[in-house]
Scaffold this active site. Structure first.
Site, PDB file in Angstrom:
ATOM      1  N   ARG A  27       0.834  -1.217   0.000  1.00  0.00           N
ATOM      2  CA  ARG A  27       0.000   0.000   0.000  1.00  0.00           C
ATOM      3  C   ARG A  27       0.866   1.263   0.000  1.00  0.00           C
ATOM      4  O   ARG A  27       0.480   2.292   0.562  1.00  0.00           O
ATOM      5  CB  ARG A  27      -0.945  -0.002   1.206  1.00  0.00           C
ATOM      6  CG  ARG A  27      -1.824  -1.239   1.292  1.00  0.00           C
ATOM      7  CD  ARG A  27      -2.834  -1.333   0.174  1.00  0.00           C
ATOM      8  NE  ARG A  27      -3.860  -0.324   0.245  1.00  0.00           N
ATOM      9  CZ  ARG A  27      -5.000  -0.464   0.916  1.00  0.00           C
ATOM     10  NH1 ARG A  27      -5.273  -1.564   1.548  1.00  0.00           N
ATOM     11  NH2 ARG A  27      -5.884   0.503   0.936  1.00  0.00           N
ATOM     12  N   ARG A  31      -2.442   7.156   1.191  1.00  0.00           N
ATOM     13  CA  ARG A  31      -2.807   8.361   1.930  1.00  0.00           C
ATOM     14  C   ARG A  31      -1.723   8.980   2.796  1.00  0.00           C
ATOM     15  O   ARG A  31      -1.866  10.104   3.251  1.00  0.00           O
ATOM     16  CB  ARG A  31      -4.044   8.084   2.800  1.00  0.00           C
ATOM     17  CG  ARG A  31      -5.309   7.994   1.991  1.00  0.00           C
ATOM     18  CD  ARG A  31      -6.424   7.419   2.800  1.00  0.00           C
ATOM     19  NE  ARG A  31      -6.081   6.052   3.191  1.00  0.00           N
ATOM     20  CZ  ARG A  31      -6.836   5.285   3.943  1.00  0.00           C
ATOM     21  NH1 ARG A  31      -7.960   5.737   4.436  1.00  0.00           N
ATOM     22  NH2 ARG A  31      -6.468   4.059   4.219  1.00  0.00           N
ATOM     23  N   ARG A  40      -6.382  12.994  -4.443  1.00  0.00           N
ATOM     24  CA  ARG A  40      -7.546  12.416  -3.790  1.00  0.00           C
ATOM     25  C   ARG A  40      -8.646  13.452  -3.594  1.00  0.00           C
ATOM     26  O   ARG A  40      -9.833  13.114  -3.582  1.00  0.00           O
ATOM     27  CB  ARG A  40      -7.091  11.860  -2.447  1.00  0.00           C
ATOM     28  CG  ARG A  40      -8.107  11.016  -1.718  1.00  0.00           C
ATOM     29  CD  ARG A  40      -7.435  10.469  -0.486  1.00  0.00           C
ATOM     30  NE  ARG A  40      -8.294   9.603   0.272  1.00  0.00           N
ATOM     31  CZ  ARG A  40      -9.086  10.012   1.251  1.00  0.00           C
ATOM     32  NH1 ARG A  40      -9.145  11.297   1.553  1.00  0.00           N
ATOM     33  NH2 ARG A  40      -9.821   9.147   1.906  1.00  0.00           N
ATOM     34  N   ASP A  76      -7.327  -1.380  -7.156  1.00  0.00           N
ATOM     35  CA  ASP A  76      -7.845  -2.000  -5.941  1.00  0.00           C
ATOM     36  C   ASP A  76      -8.277  -3.422  -6.259  1.00  0.00           C
ATOM     37  O   ASP A  76      -8.639  -3.728  -7.393  1.00  0.00           O
ATOM     38  CB  ASP A  76      -9.027  -1.208  -5.372  1.00  0.00           C
ATOM     39  CG  ASP A  76      -9.257  -1.580  -3.910  1.00  0.00           C
ATOM     40  OD1 ASP A  76      -8.547  -1.046  -3.041  1.00  0.00           O
ATOM     41  OD2 ASP A  76     -10.112  -2.450  -3.636  1.00  0.00           O
ATOM     42  N   TYR A 153     -15.775  -9.784   0.483  1.00  0.00           N
ATOM     43  CA  TYR A 153     -16.441  -8.510   0.203  1.00  0.00           C
ATOM     44  C   TYR A 153     -17.732  -8.706  -0.594  1.00  0.00           C
ATOM     45  O   TYR A 153     -18.717  -8.005  -0.375  1.00  0.00           O
ATOM     46  CB  TYR A 153     -15.490  -7.562  -0.534  1.00  0.00           C
ATOM     47  CG  TYR A 153     -14.389  -7.065   0.367  1.00  0.00           C
ATOM     48  CD1 TYR A 153     -14.623  -6.030   1.280  1.00  0.00           C
ATOM     49  CD2 TYR A 153     -13.118  -7.638   0.354  1.00  0.00           C
ATOM     50  CE1 TYR A 153     -13.621  -5.577   2.134  1.00  0.00           C
ATOM     51  CE2 TYR A 153     -12.110  -7.204   1.200  1.00  0.00           C
ATOM     52  CZ  TYR A 153     -12.374  -6.173   2.093  1.00  0.00           C
ATOM     53  OH  TYR A 153     -11.393  -5.743   2.941  1.00  0.00           O
TER      54      TYR A 153
HETATM   55  O1  CP3 Z   1      -0.347  -1.106  -2.629  1.00  0.00           O
HETATM   56  C1  CP3 Z   1      -0.533  -0.085  -3.329  1.00  0.00           C
HETATM   57  O2  CP3 Z   1      -0.026   0.994  -3.062  1.00  0.00           O
HETATM   58  C2  CP3 Z   1      -1.340  -0.235  -4.583  1.00  0.00           C
HETATM   59  C3  CP3 Z   1      -2.715   0.046  -4.493  1.00  0.00           C
HETATM   60  C4  CP3 Z   1      -3.657  -0.810  -3.651  1.00  0.00           C
HETATM   61  C5  CP3 Z   1      -4.845  -0.260  -3.104  1.00  0.00           C
HETATM   62  N1  CP3 Z   1      -5.572  -1.272  -2.545  1.00  0.00           N
HETATM   63  C6  CP3 Z   1      -5.227   1.152  -3.172  1.00  0.00           C
HETATM   64  C7  CP3 Z   1      -6.190   1.668  -2.188  1.00  0.00           C
HETATM   65  C8  CP3 Z   1      -3.652  -2.172  -3.347  1.00  0.00           C
HETATM   66  C9  CP3 Z   1      -2.600  -3.216  -3.649  1.00  0.00           C
HETATM   67  C10 CP3 Z   1      -4.869  -2.446  -2.658  1.00  0.00           C
HETATM   68  C11 CP3 Z   1      -5.246  -3.791  -2.219  1.00  0.00           C
HETATM   69  C12 CP3 Z   1      -6.397  -3.965  -1.347  1.00  0.00           C
HETATM   70  N2  CP3 Z   1      -7.589  -3.290  -1.381  1.00  0.00           N
HETATM   71  C13 CP3 Z   1      -6.495  -4.976  -0.363  1.00  0.00           C
HETATM   72  C14 CP3 Z   1      -5.427  -6.000  -0.089  1.00  0.00           C
HETATM   73  C15 CP3 Z   1      -4.293  -5.444   0.701  1.00  0.00           C
HETATM   74  C16 CP3 Z   1      -4.604  -5.164   2.138  1.00  0.00           C
HETATM   75  O3  CP3 Z   1      -4.364  -4.046   2.567  1.00  0.00           O
HETATM   76  O4  CP3 Z   1      -5.042  -6.086   2.846  1.00  0.00           O
HETATM   77  C17 CP3 Z   1      -7.744  -4.856   0.256  1.00  0.00           C
HETATM   78  C18 CP3 Z   1      -8.278  -5.711   1.374  1.00  0.00           C
HETATM   79  C19 CP3 Z   1      -8.440  -3.805  -0.396  1.00  0.00           C
HETATM   80  C20 CP3 Z   1      -9.824  -3.327  -0.144  1.00  0.00           C
HETATM   81  C21 CP3 Z   1      -9.825  -1.919   0.286  1.00  0.00           C
HETATM   82  N3  CP3 Z   1      -9.566  -0.830  -0.528  1.00  0.00           N
HETATM   83  C22 CP3 Z   1     -10.102  -1.424   1.580  1.00  0.00           C
HETATM   84  C23 CP3 Z   1     -10.447  -2.276   2.775  1.00  0.00           C
HETATM   85  C24 CP3 Z   1     -10.010  -0.024   1.516  1.00  0.00           C
HETATM   86  C25 CP3 Z   1     -10.343   0.978   2.599  1.00  0.00           C
HETATM   87  C26 CP3 Z   1      -9.371   0.940   3.704  1.00  0.00           C
HETATM   88  C27 CP3 Z   1      -8.087   1.601   3.347  1.00  0.00           C
HETATM   89  O5  CP3 Z   1      -7.046   0.963   3.501  1.00  0.00           O
HETATM   90  O6  CP3 Z   1      -8.129   2.739   2.911  1.00  0.00           O
HETATM   91  C28 CP3 Z   1      -9.612   0.325   0.204  1.00  0.00           C
HETATM   92  C29 CP3 Z   1      -9.363   1.681  -0.317  1.00  0.00           C
HETATM   93  C30 CP3 Z   1      -8.021   1.925  -0.921  1.00  0.00           C
HETATM   94  N4  CP3 Z   1      -7.378   1.105  -1.804  1.00  0.00           N
HETATM   95  C31 CP3 Z   1      -7.220   3.084  -0.734  1.00  0.00           C
HETATM   96  C32 CP3 Z   1      -6.083   2.929  -1.528  1.00  0.00           C
HETATM   97  C33 CP3 Z   1      -4.957   3.919  -1.705  1.00  0.00           C
HETATM   98  C34 CP3 Z   1      -7.600   4.275   0.121  1.00  0.00           C
HETATM   99  C35 CP3 Z   1      -8.588   5.043  -0.634  1.00  0.00           C
HETATM  100  C36 CP3 Z   1      -8.553   6.471  -0.247  1.00  0.00           C
HETATM  101  O7  CP3 Z   1      -9.216   6.804   0.723  1.00  0.00           O
HETATM  102  O8  CP3 Z   1      -7.871   7.237  -0.931  1.00  0.00           O
END
Ligand code: CP3
Length: 341
Positions: A27, A31, A40, A76, A153
């Site tokens: 990740r 943020r 964002r 995502d 999900y």
């Molecule tokens: O790793 C990276 O930098 C690449 C981008 C990436 C995102 N999500 C961007 C994102 C990757 C590889 C993911 C994977 C992801 N998404 C997972 C598996 C990895 C993990 O952390 O367990 C899961 C479970 C998700 C589902 C998801 N997406 C959740 C639960 C959330 C909200 C919680 C959170 O961490 O913000 C997201 C949103 C998300 N995906 C954001 C980002 C940058 C935040 C969105 C924002 O508010 O800008």
């Protein structure tokens, strides 16, 4: 083909000798970066994912700002349920919401195994643009969620500590659960092959909720499908499985032929190595919350981590995603500490 200037991660995954341990952070595009927060404010989450120029810019930010040895595609895991026909919303400060989740057989009328070029072509376009802009500086990691984590999900409809509704679905309607898992798997294989064709050098499978299952259920509900994905991809790309909390199954994960296995901070690297054997690269496993420690503490703890893994077949990383409140100079200190070791 551009030649890769920094191929440390590729060589480590192939089991070749490297000058130093490579490093990236799960990740890492997100943020904690002020440059991400600017974009964002202007664009919605899926708008950022679906616009190749924005996805490319966000993907490359951590390469420029913190100096990681790989870029990971900004997207995502939930674009898969979206492509299969479910509505997915990203709700400010609450996370993902799928308003009409899958609960019964009738709900399958609303989903399908889609043509991934039609539904996810924007990801392949983003990858091509990222590869062009990276120009061989570092490799690009593509990714998808593991079918079990995606099912969580699609059935629960939102984040959860236990994913109890997803589990109940699997335990009380196993035929439907396996039907759904196979549909997700087929979609994911086509999607990941498309990512590789577009230029992704490495593919990571995120099983964020693998650790919620006991060892037997993990095999039947999760690993069985991950194995299909790895088998479909391993001759075309380097593959990493990250199944958080599923340390009990490192041996069977290694047996899939994946090149790398991610581990979290709840298992000692020496024990993970015993379970996984010597033919696979381990990735991890710094506690993400420790990035909030003072920088000298981060540096000392990174040294301890590197010592515990020992030389070779290790990619330094966090044991889960970076937290949004980590100061950028702490993230950079983590990366620098690995590079200086
Ligand atoms: O790793 C990276 O930098 C690449 C981008 C990436 C995102 N999500 C961007 C994102 C990757 C590889 C993911 C994977 C992801 N998404 C997972 C598996 C990895 C993990 O952390 O367990 C899961 C479970 C998700 C589902 C998801 N997406 C959740 C639960 C959330 C909200 C919680 C959170 O961490 O913000 C997201 C949103 C998300 N995906 C954001 C980002 C940058 C935040 C969105 C924002 O508010 O800008």
């Amino acid at each position: 083909m551009t030649d890769m200037k920094n191929d440390l991660i590729l060589r480590t995954l192939r089991g070749e000798a490297v000058e130093r341990t490579p490093v990236w952070m799960m990740r890492q595009a997100g943020r904690y970066l002020p440059e991400y927060m600017v974009l964002r404010q202007k664009y919605g989450f899926f708008e950022r994912c679906q616009t190749p120029a924005l996805a490319a810019e966000i993907t490359i930010q951590p390469v420029d700002i913190v100096g990681v040895d790989a870029a990971i595609l900004f997207s995502d895991i939930l674009v898969i349920p979206q492509a299969m026909g479910l509505e997915v919303q990203m709700v400010e400060s609450r996370g993902p919401l799928l308003p009409e989740p899958i609960k019964t057989e009738a709900d399958f009328n609303r989903i399908r195994v889609p043509d991934t070029d039609e539904t996810l072509g924007y990801v392949f376009d983003a990858i091509k643009l990222i590869k062009q802009e990276l120009n061989g500086r570092v490799p690009l990691i593509g990714f998808a969620g593991a079918p079990w984590t995606i099912l969580c999900y699609m059935v629960q409809g939102k984040g959860s500590k236990t994913f109890d509704e997803a589990k109940i679905f699997c335990y009380t309607q196993p035929a439907l659960a396996h039907k759904l898992l196979q549909m997700i798997t087929d979609t994911t294989i086509a999607y990941l092959k498309g990512q590789v064709k577009a230029g992704a050098d490495v593919i990571q499978i995120f099983d964020s909720w693998g650790g919620l299952l006991g060892p037997e259920d993990f095999e039947n509900i999760s690993l069985r499908y991950i194995r299909q994905i790895v088998e479909a991809l391993k001759d075309e790309a380097l593959t990493i499985i990250f199944a958080k909390g599923a340390w009990h199954s490192l041996e069977s994960m290694a047996a899939t032929g994946a090149h790398g296995l991610g581990i979290d901070w709840c298992i000692k690297p020496q024990l993970a190595r015993q379970f996984a054997g010597n033919n696979v690269t381990l990735q991890g496993n710094f506690d993400p919350a420790k990035l909030l420690s003072p920088i000298p503490v981060i540096k000392a703890e990174v040294k301890n981590m590197l010592k515990a893994f020992g030389p070779g077949r290790h990619i330094a990383n966090l044991g889960h995603g970076i937290l949004p409140n980590v100061p950028v100079d702490h993230a950079r200190a983590f990366v620098d500490a690995v590079k200086e070791a």
